[in-house]
Structures are given as C-alpha cells and as structure tokens.
Design a protein around this motif. Structure first.
Motif, PDB file in Angstrom:
ATOM      1  N   LYS A  47       0.850  -1.187   0.000  1.00 31.68           N
ATOM      2  CA  LYS A  47       0.000   0.000   0.000  1.00 31.68           C
ATOM      3  C   LYS A  47       0.889   1.241   0.000  1.00 31.68           C
ATOM      4  O   LYS A  47       1.992   1.229   0.546  1.00 31.68           O
ATOM      5  N   GLU A  48       0.372   2.290  -0.604  1.00 29.51           N
ATOM      6  CA  GLU A  48       1.122   3.535  -0.657  1.00 29.51           C
ATOM      7  C   GLU A  48       0.953   4.264   0.669  1.00 29.51           C
ATOM      8  O   GLU A  48      -0.151   4.662   1.034  1.00 29.51           O
ATOM      9  N   GLY A  49       2.055   4.430   1.408  1.00 26.23           N
ATOM     10  CA  GLY A  49       2.001   5.142   2.679  1.00 26.23           C
ATOM     11  C   GLY A  49       2.200   6.634   2.491  1.00 26.23           C
ATOM     12  O   GLY A  49       2.358   7.117   1.367  1.00 26.23           O
ATOM     13  N   LYS A  50       2.222   7.365   3.585  1.00 21.25           N
ATOM     14  CA  LYS A  50       2.395   8.819   3.515  1.00 21.25           C
ATOM     15  C   LYS A  50       3.761   9.196   2.954  1.00 21.25           C
ATOM     16  O   LYS A  50       3.902  10.167   2.215  1.00 21.25           O
ATOM     17  N   GLU A  51       4.774   8.413   3.321  1.00 20.90           N
ATOM     18  CA  GLU A  51       6.133   8.718   2.868  1.00 20.90           C
ATOM     19  C   GLU A  51       6.732   7.612   2.004  1.00 20.90           C
ATOM     20  O   GLU A  51       7.467   7.893   1.059  1.00 20.90           O
ATOM     21  N   HIS A  52       6.424   6.349   2.333  1.00 18.95           N
ATOM     22  CA  HIS A  52       7.015   5.219   1.624  1.00 18.95           C
ATOM     23  C   HIS A  52       5.960   4.136   1.424  1.00 18.95           C
ATOM     24  O   HIS A  52       4.913   4.143   2.076  1.00 18.95           O
ATOM     25  N   ASP A  53       6.273   3.182   0.520  1.00 20.38           N
ATOM     26  CA  ASP A  53       5.410   2.013   0.383  1.00 20.38           C
ATOM     27  C   ASP A  53       5.385   1.232   1.692  1.00 20.38           C
ATOM     28  O   ASP A  53       6.392   1.169   2.417  1.00 20.38           O
ATOM     29  N   GLU A  54       4.238   0.632   1.984  1.00 19.63           N
ATOM     30  CA  GLU A  54       4.086  -0.186   3.175  1.00 19.63           C
ATOM     31  C   GLU A  54       3.517  -1.538   2.764  1.00 19.63           C
ATOM     32  O   GLU A  54       2.513  -1.610   2.068  1.00 19.63           O
ATOM     33  N   PHE A  55       4.203  -2.601   3.164  1.00 21.78           N
ATOM     34  CA  PHE A  55       3.791  -3.959   2.813  1.00 21.78           C
ATOM     35  C   PHE A  55       3.157  -4.605   4.040  1.00 21.78           C
ATOM     36  O   PHE A  55       3.774  -4.669   5.106  1.00 21.78           O
ATOM     37  N   TYR A  56       1.910  -5.077   3.879  1.00 19.08           N
ATOM     38  CA  TYR A  56       1.189  -5.698   4.993  1.00 19.08           C
ATOM     39  C   TYR A  56       1.041  -7.189   4.731  1.00 19.08           C
ATOM     40  O   TYR A  56       0.541  -7.611   3.688  1.00 19.08           O
ATOM     41  N   VAL A  57       1.499  -7.975   5.686  1.00 21.42           N
ATOM     42  CA  VAL A  57       1.552  -9.431   5.540  1.00 21.42           C
ATOM     43  C   VAL A  57       0.153 -10.036   5.545  1.00 21.42           C
ATOM     44  O   VAL A  57      -0.711  -9.637   6.325  1.00 21.42           O
ATOM     45  N   ASP A  58      -0.070 -10.997   4.661  1.00 20.03           N
ATOM     46  CA  ASP A  58      -1.274 -11.830   4.666  1.00 20.03           C
ATOM     47  C   ASP A  58      -1.022 -12.933   5.697  1.00 20.03           C
ATOM     48  O   ASP A  58      -0.322 -13.900   5.423  1.00 20.03           O
TER      49      ASP A  58
END
Length: 296
Positions: free
Chosen positions: A267-278
C-alpha cells in the motif's frame, strides 16, 4: 486437542503445533540463515549511532535441510510493516515501534548489534522461527564478489530497462562492476510497488551468484579458505558463521523453483510504500516450508 494458529501462541520453537485439524512437527534437520543486503558503502564492522547503521534492502532466510542437502529461500519485503525494537547508544532496549522491517538494522549500532536485532525481528515476524545464524553484506561487497568470480551471467525473466537499457526481458547479460549493484539495488522509488520487481531480480541474481561461486571454488582446487580470501569479502561482511559452515553452504543447490516470498499487499504510505503481511497465507507457508505432518 483444539487447533491453534501459529499467531496465537504456537511457534516454530514448539515441538509440535496443531493447525487446521492436523498436527505438525518442526523439521529439526533445518538450518536457517538470515541474509541481509545493507544499503551502505561504509565498513560494516564500525560502530554507528542508532538510526545511522543503514537499512536492509534485501532480506532472505536461507533454509537448508542438512539431511536431504536441499535448500530453499524465503524472501521478505523490506517494506514489511512490523514491530521493530529501538536501542540507545549502549545497545539498551528503548521501545518498540511499527515501521518497515528494513529499519530494524538501522536501529542497532552496526555490525553484530544490528544483525542480532534484525535476526530477532525476522524470527518474530515468522512466528518465532529459529534462525541459527546471520550473514550481512554492504553495497561494495556486491561488485567485489561479482567481479572476483568473473561476473555473473543470467537470462532476464522480466524487463528491467527502467534500471538499465540493456536489461531487456529474454536477453542474456553478464553483470560486471557497477552493473551488478544496479541490477540488485536500483528502483524507481516514485513508483509504488517498485520493490516487488527488484526483489525478483535479487533472488535471480543471488541463485546465479552461488553457482558462479561454486565454479570459482573449483578453479581454486576446492580450497574454500583460499577462495574466500580471493573474494576479498571480509571488509564488507559481518557473520557469525564459521568458515566450515560457509563452505558447507556451497554444497547445497539454490534453485529458483525453491524460492518463496512472504505473502501480502503493498500500500502507498504517507512517505514510503508499506507492505502488509497476509497472516493466513504466511501461516500456510511457514507450515509448508518448516514443518512436517505427524501421522496419528
């Protein structure tokens, strides 16, 4: 006994876990080694202020089955959002924050401190998976080992012309010098999800590099210490593996078909991409990679 998920009390340190109606036992023939690619050119052995030690752009768990002599790779996105621990200049724990897992290395004081912190955090992310050792290498180490073995030749499975015009899908290239660093490191940080394609290039490169290192060792009479000295890696690496363990690793096959990736969503975060684990997908993957079913 009732089923329990790995995320609710069971862990890889347990002798057995009960998952989806079945009983599994951790495969004690495995040796798991954490590999970290650090985005700095400074000497990894020096001491840093917490927050300045560099970030781990490449995070891999190499799992070797000592009985079968087979190896598998589990790749973790550097953007994975998880709990990371912060420390003061003396190495004393300060607090836990949620951030990209790549930052965990930075919040140590470099060298063994940062590797130890990263190992602990990766283990926690993977439900307390036992990690037996670590090996970290900085940017200068890439071109050094790459050129020492005569370059790395591979056929590109995907287009990467945004990194270099010569990196066209289907083309066979020999990476030399700075090209090797560009191949495994460069990405467009303005494009969300660009780390995904970089991760694929990293595993493509690493599996081919191991083959090249094996050939290089043969040329040096299978003398590992002589080979390691010729590779000139010591200033760029930190590890708690012995020479014997490093040599043994080259006896395993690192096949691209044996590469897994922690599942999740970017997901696109405020400053950097953020990866959320399934979490459900990761539960299944941990069972499949590190456990064997116990027949009752």
């Amino acid at each position: 006994m009732d089923d329990m998920s790995l995320g609710s009390g069971a862990s890889a340190e347990s002798n057995t876990v009960h998952y989806k109606g079945k009983t599994y036992q951790y495969n004690k023939n495995l040796m798991n080694v954490l590999f970290l690619g650090i985005d700095t050119t400074q000497d990894l052995a020096q001491t840093d202020m917490p927050g300045n030690a560099g970030q781990s752009d490449c995070i891999l768990v190499l799992s070797m089955d000592k009985q079968k002599k087979t190896a598998r790779l589990l790749q973790i996105s550097r953007d994975t959002m998880t709990d990371i621990d912060t420390y003061d200049v003396s190495g004393k724990y300060v607090s836990t924050i949620q951030a990209q897992i790549a930052l965990q290395y930075a919040y140590g004081t470099g060298e063994k401190s940062s590797c130890w912190a990263a190992k602990k955090t990766v283990s926690r992310l993977l439900y307390d998976l036992p990690i037996d050792a670590y090996f970290s290498m900085n940017l200068d180490g890439i071109s050094t080992v790459n050129d020492a073995v005569g370059g790395v030749t591979l056929k590109l499975s995907e287009d990467a012309t945004e990194v270099d015009p010569t990196f066209q899908k289907g083309s066979t290239i020999t990476l030399q010098g700075d090209m090797a660093e560009r191949f495994v490191r460069k990405r467009d940080t303005n494009v969300s999800g660009s780390n995904v394609s970089r991760m694929k290039r990293q595993t493509e490169y690493i599996t081919t590099l191991f083959q090249a290192m094996r050939e290089f060792m043969k040329q040096n009479g299978n003398d590992f210490e002589k080979t390691y000295t010729k590779l000139k890696l010591k200033p760029y690496t930190v590890t708690d593996l012995s020479m014997e363990q490093l040599e043994d690793m080259l006896s395993y096959d690192f096949l691209k078909k044996n590469i897994e990736t922690v599942p999740g969503t970017t997901k696109e975060g405020k400053e950097h991409d953020e990866f959320y684990v399934d979490e459900d997908g990761l539960h299944d993957l941990i069972i499949q990679m590190f456990y064997t079913e116990v027949k009752e």
